[in-house]
Design a protein around this motif. Structure first.
Motif, PDB file in Angstrom:
ATOM      1  N   PRO A 177       0.811  -1.220   0.000  1.00 13.99           N
ATOM      2  CA  PRO A 177       0.000   0.000   0.000  1.00 13.99           C
ATOM      3  C   PRO A 177       0.846   1.272   0.000  1.00 13.99           C
ATOM      4  O   PRO A 177       0.299   2.371  -0.081  1.00 13.99           O
ATOM      5  N   TYR A 178       2.172   1.142   0.117  1.00 12.03           N
ATOM      6  CA  TYR A 178       3.063   2.291   0.169  1.00 12.03           C
ATOM      7  C   TYR A 178       3.662   2.584  -1.201  1.00 12.03           C
ATOM      8  O   TYR A 178       4.039   1.653  -1.932  1.00 12.03           O
ATOM      9  N   LYS A 179       3.782   3.851  -1.538  1.00 15.41           N
ATOM     10  CA  LYS A 179       4.350   4.227  -2.824  1.00 15.41           C
ATOM     11  C   LYS A 179       5.797   3.769  -2.951  1.00 15.41           C
ATOM     12  O   LYS A 179       6.240   3.411  -4.043  1.00 15.41           O
ATOM     13  N   ASN A 180       6.534   3.784  -1.833  1.00 18.42           N
ATOM     14  CA  ASN A 180       7.925   3.333  -1.914  1.00 18.42           C
ATOM     15  C   ASN A 180       8.043   1.811  -1.938  1.00 18.42           C
ATOM     16  O   ASN A 180       9.135   1.281  -2.151  1.00 18.42           O
ATOM     17  N   GLU A 181       6.938   1.115  -1.691  1.00 19.18           N
ATOM     18  CA  GLU A 181       6.856  -0.354  -1.723  1.00 19.18           C
ATOM     19  C   GLU A 181       7.895  -1.013  -0.808  1.00 19.18           C
ATOM     20  O   GLU A 181       8.255  -2.175  -0.993  1.00 19.18           O
ATOM     21  N   ARG A 182       8.343  -0.257   0.199  1.00 18.04           N
ATOM     22  CA  ARG A 182       9.352  -0.774   1.114  1.00 18.04           C
ATOM     23  C   ARG A 182       8.907  -0.732   2.565  1.00 18.04           C
ATOM     24  O   ARG A 182       9.186  -1.649   3.336  1.00 18.04           O
ATOM     25  N   THR A 183       8.249   0.360   2.953  1.00 15.24           N
ATOM     26  CA  THR A 183       7.798   0.480   4.340  1.00 15.24           C
ATOM     27  C   THR A 183       7.011  -0.758   4.744  1.00 15.24           C
ATOM     28  O   THR A 183       7.233  -1.353   5.791  1.00 15.24           O
ATOM     29  N   VAL A 184       6.052  -1.136   3.907  1.00 21.70           N
ATOM     30  CA  VAL A 184       5.370  -2.431   4.005  1.00 21.70           C
ATOM     31  C   VAL A 184       5.385  -3.026   2.603  1.00 21.70           C
ATOM     32  O   VAL A 184       4.837  -2.427   1.668  1.00 21.70           O
ATOM     33  N   GLY A 185       6.026  -4.167   2.441  1.00 20.48           N
ATOM     34  CA  GLY A 185       6.154  -4.773   1.129  1.00 20.48           C
ATOM     35  C   GLY A 185       4.925  -5.581   0.741  1.00 20.48           C
ATOM     36  O   GLY A 185       3.941  -5.663   1.475  1.00 20.48           O
ATOM     37  N   GLU A 186       4.987  -6.191  -0.447  1.00 22.30           N
ATOM     38  CA  GLU A 186       3.872  -7.023  -0.879  1.00 22.30           C
ATOM     39  C   GLU A 186       3.817  -8.308  -0.048  1.00 22.30           C
ATOM     40  O   GLU A 186       4.827  -8.754   0.503  1.00 22.30           O
ATOM     41  N   LEU A 187       2.635  -8.869   0.030  1.00 23.98           N
ATOM     42  CA  LEU A 187       2.413 -10.098   0.785  1.00 23.98           C
ATOM     43  C   LEU A 187       2.123 -11.235  -0.180  1.00 23.98           C
ATOM     44  O   LEU A 187       1.304 -11.106  -1.091  1.00 23.98           O
ATOM     45  N   ASN A 188       2.831 -12.360   0.021  1.00 25.54           N
ATOM     46  CA  ASN A 188       2.594 -13.578  -0.747  1.00 25.54           C
ATOM     47  C   ASN A 188       2.169 -14.691   0.204  1.00 25.54           C
ATOM     48  O   ASN A 188       2.765 -14.857   1.274  1.00 25.54           O
ATOM     49  N   GLY A 189       1.161 -15.455  -0.192  1.00 29.83           N
ATOM     50  CA  GLY A 189       0.718 -16.532   0.673  1.00 29.83           C
ATOM     51  C   GLY A 189       0.087 -17.672  -0.093  1.00 29.83           C
ATOM     52  O   GLY A 189      -0.386 -17.507  -1.221  1.00 29.83           O
ATOM     53  N   TYR A 190       0.111 -18.848   0.496  1.00 30.63           N
ATOM     54  CA  TYR A 190      -0.558 -20.010  -0.083  1.00 30.63           C
ATOM     55  C   TYR A 190      -1.322 -20.737   1.021  1.00 30.63           C
ATOM     56  O   TYR A 190      -1.093 -20.512   2.218  1.00 30.63           O
ATOM     57  N   SER A 191      -2.211 -21.607   0.617  1.00 26.71           N
ATOM     58  CA  SER A 191      -3.049 -22.309   1.587  1.00 26.71           C
ATOM     59  C   SER A 191      -3.375 -23.710   1.085  1.00 26.71           C
ATOM     60  O   SER A 191      -3.381 -23.983  -0.118  1.00 26.71           O
ATOM     61  N   LEU A 192      -3.639 -24.588   2.046  1.00 25.05           N
ATOM     62  CA  LEU A 192      -4.028 -25.972   1.759  1.00 25.05           C
ATOM     63  C   LEU A 192      -5.157 -26.351   2.717  1.00 25.05           C
ATOM     64  O   LEU A 192      -5.257 -25.803   3.817  1.00 25.05           O
ATOM     65  N   GLY A 193      -5.991 -27.288   2.304  1.00 23.17           N
ATOM     66  CA  GLY A 193      -7.072 -27.686   3.188  1.00 23.17           C
ATOM     67  C   GLY A 193      -7.733 -28.982   2.770  1.00 23.17           C
ATOM     68  O   GLY A 193      -7.571 -29.464   1.640  1.00 23.17           O
ATOM     69  N   ILE A 194      -8.467 -29.537   3.699  1.00 18.13           N
ATOM     70  CA  ILE A 194      -9.224 -30.759   3.454  1.00 18.13           C
ATOM     71  C   ILE A 194     -10.537 -30.676   4.226  1.00 18.13           C
ATOM     72  O   ILE A 194     -10.600 -30.074   5.301  1.00 18.13           O
ATOM     73  N   GLY A 195     -11.580 -31.237   3.657  1.00 19.58           N
ATOM     74  CA  GLY A 195     -12.867 -31.232   4.320  1.00 19.58           C
ATOM     75  C   GLY A 195     -13.590 -32.552   4.135  1.00 19.58           C
ATOM     76  O   GLY A 195     -13.354 -33.282   3.161  1.00 19.58           O
ATOM     77  N   TYR A 196     -14.449 -32.870   5.076  1.00 17.88           N
ATOM     78  CA  TYR A 196     -15.253 -34.089   4.978  1.00 17.88           C
ATOM     79  C   TYR A 196     -16.697 -33.751   5.324  1.00 17.88           C
ATOM     80  O   TYR A 196     -16.969 -33.107   6.350  1.00 17.88           O
ATOM     81  N   ASN A 197     -17.589 -34.173   4.448  1.00 18.35           N
ATOM     82  CA  ASN A 197     -19.017 -33.911   4.621  1.00 18.35           C
ATOM     83  C   ASN A 197     -19.692 -35.165   5.166  1.00 18.35           C
ATOM     84  O   ASN A 197     -19.789 -36.180   4.473  1.00 18.35           O
TER      85      ASN A 197
END
Length: 511
Positions: free
Chosen positions: A444-464
């Motif tokens: 969200p910062y113009k300098n892209e350094r104060t707070v950098g970009e966020l990368n994430g991944y996720s995994l999951g399983i479900g049973y009905n």
């Protein structure tokens, strides 16, 4: 006696100096990936899908996708690990917490008429933690540039010596409180430093406004610890409807609750051998609480049995926020006796005063989201969400306040539009669902350094199980930041690499 007299007059007043800044605006404008385990497992890419309690909170039309009523809750463990680099020294700290992060339900009222165009109405309620503030950051290093004395001098210069003296009949608590009520935050910082003998006036004239430090240094051994706790809960009241088999429409009214605490402690040693000051400890304990309101409008359209699109508008959130602050400062000094010996003094300035700041308003930016999903019948799905939020639109109010105008100018100059991308997929094999997702959030910062970009991944399983469903998810994210220890004086920054790990389990019960 003038301070005591003024104190008696102003005893019921509150401090009029604001301590809010761009960090607060960003903190309360940002959101973390939260919600049900199924929602997390797809990295939140649910805008065109619905049929999930957290999806309902993301796109209000999603509750009309439910075929029957449902209640559910999510709990699990969240942790964060921070590696901070400060002048070449690496330091690590971490924190974890187990809690209930989501609970909600939806009721579905089907139209019994087969000829009706409006097929159903859904009413929902959901509570979830949209931003957890639990975090520990430890920074350590040898600073060749600055000590905390620069912080105190930046506030002290311009403050009269008469204001920060403690005269007969007065005490530290009374004067510190009086300064907060009549002179403001900066004068309180000057008072702490002067009473701890960290700074001295260049003249003993009561009208003196210039000060010098009693600390001498080449490099300073600094350790900085920050512990934050709390949450930003979002309470959603939902209404949605289905038109034929093609269109779902919905609206949310949201109540927001902030409970945030930040404790910081700075320790400094390693001053020059001829320095009067040999050790410094500076402690701050900030507590913030507030409430807010927002609304959402959403739609999901089925272009075919397989293809769906969604759109959501998230309004700004209008907050009323209160801050409370407690401070203390201690120093260890060595005074030359003139005979080759030194006398050591320890000065502790602990006013035991809670600074209660006036209630202020914060408007966070709005957000728009576009979504696309493809459903492979009963075998699975793939979904994509794109969101955009202009953080530069965050605004402190009232704007007639000169301090808030300055802060709003900083926000508009340093923050910018930021996009987020989420993609998720689900594969169903009988009653088992396998899930995965990925997300990218721009800085969200113009300098892209104060707070950098966020990368994430996720995994999951479900049973009905039929009437009951059980879902488990794991999500991981990482983000770098580069932030100053303090906003003035000691503005040297540490680079912090943060890694987030969450394991969540949800239980859903059909009604």
């Amino acid at each position: 006696m003038k301070k005591v007299f003024s104190f008696l007059i102003a005893a019921l007043a509150v401090s009029t100096t604001q301590a809010q800044d761009i960090n607060d605006a960003y903190r309360y404008s940002s959101e973390q990936l939260g919600g049900t385990a199924r929602y997390r497992a797809l990295s939140g890419a649910f805008g065109a899908l619905g049929g999930d309690l957290s999806a309902m909170s993301a796109n209000p039309a999603g509750s009309a996708v439910f075929s029957t009523g449902e209640v559910g809750a999510t709990f699990g463990n969240s942790s964060i690990r921070n590696n901070s680099l400060y002048f070449g020294t690496l330091a690590t700290d971490s924190k974890s917490k187990f809690d209930l992060s989501q609970i909600g339900g939806v009721l579905v009222f089907n139209n019994q008429s087969k000829e009706a165009n409006w097929r159903k109405i859904a009413v929902g309620f959901n509570v979830e933690n949209s931003n957890s503030f639990n975090n520990n950051v430890f920074v350590a290093g040898f600073n060749p540039n600055n000590s905390i004395d620069k912080y105190f001098l930046s506030y002290a210069n311009g403050v009269t010596l008469d204001d920060i003296e403690v005269y007969d009949g007065e005490n530290v608590t009374e004067v510190y409180r009086w300064l907060g009520e009549n002179r403001g935050y900066g004068a309180q910082q000057a008072f702490l430093a002067y009473q701890a003998y960290l700074i001295n006036p260049i003249s003993n004239d009561p009208e003196n406004t210039q000060y010098v430090s009693n600390a001498s240094y080449g490099t300073v051994d600094q350790e900085y610890f920050m512990a934050t706790t709390g949450y930003n809960y979002k309470i959603t009241f939902n209404f949605a409807t289905q038109y034929k088999d093609k269109l779902y429409l919905g609206a949310n009214l949201n109540a927001h609750a902030i409970d945030f605490s930040k404790y910081t402690y700075l320790s400094e040693i390693g001053f020059a051998s001829n320095s009067t000051i040999q050790e410094i400890g500076f402690e701050n304990d900030l507590k913030t609480y507030g409430s807010g309101f927002s609304f959402q409008l959403g739609a999901i359209a089925k272009l075919s049995d397989e293809l769906r699109i969604g759109a959501t508008y998230q309004s700004p959130t209008w907050y009323n926020i209160n801050d409370e602050l407690i401070q203390s400062l201690f120093t260890v000094s060595e005074v030359d006796n003139g005979d080759g010996t030194f006398t050591e003094f320890t000065d502790v300035v602990e006013p035991n005063v809670i600074n209660i700041y006036e209630t202020y308003k914060l408007m966070t930016p709005s957000k728009i989201t576009g979504s696309l999903a493809y459903v492979f019948g009963k075998y699975g799905l793939i979904s994509f969400d794109y969101s955009r939020k202009n953080y530069a639109n965050a605004e402190f109010r009232p704007t007639s306040d000169s301090y808030f105008r300055d802060q709003n100018s900083i926000i508009s100059n340093q923050l910018k539009d930021a996009s987020s991308y989420r993609i998720g997929g689900e594969l169903r094999v009988d009653n088992v669902s396998l899930r995965a997702g990925y997300r990218l959030e721009e800085s969200p910062y113009k300098n892209e350094r104060t707070v950098g970009e966020l990368n994430g991944y996720s995994l999951g399983i479900g049973y009905n199980f039929g009437a009951v469903s059980l879902d488990i998810a794991y999500d991981h994210a990482k983000q770098d930041s580069y932030r100053s220890l303090y906003n003035v004086g000691l503005t040297d920054a540490a680079t912090t690499s943060s890694k987030f790990n969450n394991v969540m389990m949800s239980i859903g019960i059909k009604l």
